[in-house]
Motif scaffolding. Structure first.
Motif, PDB file in Angstrom:
ATOM      1  N   ASN A  33      89.545  33.433  78.326  1.00  0.00           N
ATOM      2  CA  ASN A  33      90.361  34.482  78.950  1.00  0.00           C
ATOM      3  C   ASN A  33      91.731  33.936  79.338  1.00  0.00           C
ATOM      4  OD1 ASN A  33      88.244  36.320  78.756  1.00  0.00           O
ATOM      5  ND2 ASN A  33      87.471  35.814  80.788  1.00  0.00           N
ATOM      6  N   THR A  34      91.744  32.720  79.858  1.00  0.00           N
ATOM      7  CA  THR A  34      93.009  32.089  80.230  1.00  0.00           C
ATOM      8  C   THR A  34      93.864  31.878  78.989  1.00  0.00           C
ATOM      9  OG1 THR A  34      91.975  30.993  82.124  1.00  0.00           O
ATOM     10  CG2 THR A  34      94.056  30.068  81.339  1.00  0.00           C
ATOM     11  N   GLY A  36      93.731  33.538  76.225  1.00  0.00           N
ATOM     12  CA  GLY A  36      94.182  34.855  75.789  1.00  0.00           C
ATOM     13  C   GLY A  36      95.351  35.362  76.606  1.00  0.00           C
ATOM     14  N   TRP A  37      95.312  35.120  77.911  1.00  0.00           N
ATOM     15  CA  TRP A  37      96.411  35.542  78.771  1.00  0.00           C
ATOM     16  C   TRP A  37      97.676  34.773  78.416  1.00  0.00           C
ATOM     17  CZ3 TRP A  37      99.358  33.077  82.588  1.00  0.00           C
ATOM     18  CH2 TRP A  37     100.202  33.937  83.306  1.00  0.00           C
ATOM     19  N   GLU A  39      98.487  33.637  75.523  1.00  0.00           N
ATOM     20  CA  GLU A  39      98.998  34.247  74.290  1.00  0.00           C
ATOM     21  C   GLU A  39      99.698  35.571  74.574  1.00  0.00           C
ATOM     22  OE1 GLU A  39      95.619  34.430  71.675  1.00  0.00           O
ATOM     23  OE2 GLU A  39      95.804  32.311  71.136  1.00  0.00           O
ATOM     24  N   SER A  40      99.173  36.335  75.527  1.00  0.00           N
ATOM     25  CA  SER A  40      99.761  37.636  75.838  1.00  0.00           C
ATOM     26  C   SER A  40     101.162  37.527  76.434  1.00  0.00           C
ATOM     27  CB  SER A  40      98.856  38.431  76.784  1.00  0.00           C
ATOM     28  OG  SER A  40      98.950  37.951  78.117  1.00  0.00           O
ATOM     29  N   ILE A  41     101.488  36.375  77.003  1.00  0.00           N
ATOM     30  CA  ILE A  41     102.833  36.190  77.567  1.00  0.00           C
ATOM     31  C   ILE A  41     103.709  35.323  76.660  1.00  0.00           C
ATOM     32  CG2 ILE A  41     102.108  36.580  79.948  1.00  0.00           C
ATOM     33  CD1 ILE A  41     102.314  33.494  80.357  1.00  0.00           C
ATOM     34  N   GLY A  42     103.226  35.077  75.442  1.00  0.00           N
ATOM     35  CA  GLY A  42     104.049  34.380  74.460  1.00  0.00           C
ATOM     36  C   GLY A  42     103.917  32.867  74.447  1.00  0.00           C
ATOM     37  N   GLY A  45      97.878  29.837  72.879  1.00  0.00           N
ATOM     38  CA  GLY A  45      96.632  29.866  73.639  1.00  0.00           C
ATOM     39  C   GLY A  45      96.088  28.502  74.001  1.00  0.00           C
TER      40      GLY A  45
END
Length: 139
Positions: A33-34, A36-37, A39-42, A45
């Motif tokens: 999850n960390t 993934g997060w 990756e979500s902010i660029g 991962g």
């Protein structure tokens, strides 16, 4: 022990424990999850794994006082990255939608103090290295 040494010891233990708990939480909540997060902010991962590991292992090492300057330096980089990439938009105190960067900045200042201090009492650094090596480590 002098009062300033006691203060440095308290600061080192608090900062080490804080980072250890932050790293532990990342693993307990699912390191995937960390990642993934991140990756979500660029951010790639895999850096989630790197940051969580530095926080967990580095926090423990800082707590016992081993490699204090090096661990504190890694923490400064992590904190500056968090401020610039995540927190700066919310401002110092936050914007009502998210927390500000005051905590990260305070932790960074503590880490910088430990970098400059180099050794603190009741640490593995002072127990393992001779006086000659200690004086070379100081500025």
């Amino acid at each position: 022990m002098k009062k300033t040494e006691i203060g440095a010891l308290i600061l080192r233990i608090f900062l080490g424990l804080s980072f250890f708990l932050h790293g532990l939480t990342k693993f307990q909540n699912g390191i995937g999850n960390t990642a993934g997060w991140f990756e979500s902010i660029g951010i790639p991962g895999f850096m989630g794994y790197v940051v969580a590991s530095i926080e967990l292992i580095g926090g423990l090492l800082l707590f016992v006082g081993f490699g204090t300057r090096y661990i504190a330096t890694l923490f400064v980089f992590i904190l500056l990255g968090a401020i610039v990439k995540v927190k700066i938009a919310a401002g110092f105190m936050g914007n009502g939608q998210g927390a500000g960067y005051e905590l990260e900045l305070a932790f960074a200042v503590m880490a910088i103090f430990l970098i400059l201090k180099s050794t603190t009492p009741l640490s593995l650094d002072t127990k393992l290295f001779s006086k000659n090596q200690e004086s070379k480590a100081n500025f």
